[in-house]
Scaffold this motif. Sequence first.
Motif, mmCIF file in Angstrom:
data_model
loop_
_atom_site.group_PDB
_atom_site.id
_atom_site.type_symbol
_atom_site.label_atom_id
_atom_site.label_comp_id
_atom_site.label_asym_id
_atom_site.label_seq_id
_atom_site.Cartn_x
_atom_site.Cartn_y
_atom_site.Cartn_z
ATOM 1 N N THR A 1 -18.313 12.604 -3.638
ATOM 2 C CA THR A 1 -17.550 12.028 -2.545
ATOM 3 C C THR A 1 -16.450 11.146 -3.120
ATOM 4 O OG1 THR A 1 -19.527 11.988 -1.154
ATOM 5 C CG2 THR A 1 -17.682 10.599 -0.474
ATOM 6 N N VAL A 2 -15.225 11.308 -2.623
ATOM 7 C CA VAL A 2 -14.115 10.477 -3.079
ATOM 8 C C VAL A 2 -14.312 9.075 -2.508
ATOM 9 C CG1 VAL A 2 -11.624 10.161 -3.091
ATOM 10 C CG2 VAL A 2 -12.582 12.469 -3.187
ATOM 11 N N LYS A 3 -14.500 8.124 -3.404
ATOM 12 C CA LYS A 3 -14.747 6.734 -3.007
ATOM 13 C C LYS A 3 -13.440 6.009 -2.707
ATOM 14 C CE LYS A 3 -17.065 2.574 -4.681
ATOM 15 N NZ LYS A 3 -17.874 2.022 -5.779
ATOM 16 N N SER A 4 -12.438 6.199 -3.587
ATOM 17 C CA SER A 4 -11.161 5.518 -3.365
ATOM 18 C C SER A 4 -10.053 6.188 -4.165
ATOM 19 C CB SER A 4 -11.249 4.040 -3.750
ATOM 20 O OG SER A 4 -11.449 3.890 -5.144
ATOM 21 N N ILE A 5 -8.825 5.907 -3.715
ATOM 22 C CA ILE A 5 -7.616 6.336 -4.410
ATOM 23 C C ILE A 5 -6.714 5.114 -4.451
ATOM 24 C CG2 ILE A 5 -5.628 7.878 -4.368
ATOM 25 C CD1 ILE A 5 -7.456 9.729 -2.568
ATOM 26 N N THR A 6 -6.383 4.662 -5.660
ATOM 27 C CA THR A 6 -5.611 3.433 -5.810
ATOM 28 C C THR A 6 -4.501 3.613 -6.831
ATOM 29 O OG1 THR A 6 -7.120 2.599 -7.516
ATOM 30 C CG2 THR A 6 -7.616 1.976 -5.240
ATOM 31 N N ASP A 7 -3.563 2.671 -6.828
ATOM 32 C CA ASP A 7 -2.540 2.579 -7.863
ATOM 33 C C ASP A 7 -2.839 1.341 -8.685
ATOM 34 O OD1 ASP A 7 -0.666 4.776 -7.450
ATOM 35 O OD2 ASP A 7 -0.294 3.840 -5.506
#
Length: 83
Positions: A1-7
Amino acid sequence: TVKSITDDVNLGKVIIIDYDDSITVKYCGMASVNVKENDKVATADVIGTSGEVPSECADKPHIHIEVIVDNEYCSPLNALGLE
């Protein structure tokens, strides 16, 4: 499961995926992202494309991978039982 997408200023675009209750993988330096938070992913799914890691700017484009098992960082090869 994709938990987060950040820069991240040092790691670039980061995708964090939880594979089960004990394994989390950070894919850092992504040029593009093909998933969104809470997506379910499977083996061979394309989550994005490789780009550059700002803190490793002398290196050619690549994906920096960090593996966390039971809340501790470990070698990706060790996590796969290959080391």
